[in-house]
Motif scaffolding. Sequence first.
Motif, PDB file in Angstrom:
ATOM      1  N   SER A   1     -23.168  -7.894 -13.286  1.00  0.00           N
ATOM      2  CA  SER A   1     -23.439  -6.454 -13.286  1.00  0.00           C
ATOM      3  C   SER A   1     -24.065  -6.115 -11.949  1.00  0.00           C
ATOM      4  CB  SER A   1     -24.377  -6.021 -14.430  1.00  0.00           C
ATOM      5  OG  SER A   1     -25.723  -6.311 -14.123  1.00  0.00           O
TER       6      SER A   1
ATOM      7  N   GLU B   1     -15.827  -5.943 -16.094  1.00  0.00           N
ATOM      8  CA  GLU B   1     -16.863  -5.875 -17.118  1.00  0.00           C
ATOM      9  C   GLU B   1     -17.777  -7.095 -16.990  1.00  0.00           C
ATOM     10  OE1 GLU B   1     -17.292  -3.309 -19.109  1.00  0.00           O
ATOM     11  OE2 GLU B   1     -15.548  -2.311 -18.215  1.00  0.00           O
ATOM     12  N   LYS B   2     -18.931  -7.019 -17.645  1.00  0.00           N
ATOM     13  CA  LYS B   2     -19.928  -8.095 -17.582  1.00  0.00           C
ATOM     14  C   LYS B   2     -19.328  -9.442 -17.997  1.00  0.00           C
ATOM     15  CE  LYS B   2     -23.031  -8.275 -20.848  1.00  0.00           C
ATOM     16  NZ  LYS B   2     -24.189  -7.904 -21.692  1.00  0.00           N
TER      17      LYS B   2
END
Length: 228
Positions: free
Chosen positions: A7, A221-222
């Motif tokens: 992130s 995405e993470k």
Amino acid sequence: MKITFFSHSTYILEIHDQCLLVDPFFSGNPVFINTNFLKFIKRVDYILLTHAHYDHVCDVELFASKFNNVLVISNYEISNYFSKKGIKTYGINYGSFISFPFGKLKYVWAAHSSVFNDGTYGGNPGGFLLHTDEGNLYISGDTSVMHEMSIIPAFGKLKLSILPIGGRYTMDIEEAIIASNFLKSEKILGVHYDTFVDIRIDKEKAKERFFKKGKELVLLEKGKTIYF
């Protein structure tokens, strides 16, 4: 080359058997609240730090204690700061390429600021230009768009550029597109967005804006991975 994104501006580069963690920000990161993030990280050989702000350096000591032989690479001031804490460091500055087992690394310009939470000066903010036998990568760090980016392609064609796109503290989408033109870069990994309210973006709109300019914006995405 493999990139696993966590992130903000935190991700791991895997180049052959070397693992490089960039700007570790897990503690205090709202994306990782109530998450045992350490279970995701199995190995770290190097930590690259672009500047001294908390959301880029806060977990250096944690990873240095978990992986005893980790080497922190950053500017002189940041390296000196962590060296005094007993962490292995390699201080560099704006200058030549330096050879490491994973490839050649050059510390390059960024238009930003750099200070630790305790007020210690963090030296000049920067980014990294990484040349490997798997391709060339530009890590801009936190920055506004700047004309100096147009020098980067003179050192070799880029396979991927990693640029902040959240705005307010760094470039926004439109400025990142201008930066990609300076860099002659067609594939961009976007970072430094959505972590906090004031840097939230419309991801689909962002991808569309890059696509209309003949470029690909990758948003992960993470915990997701990209190979290139």
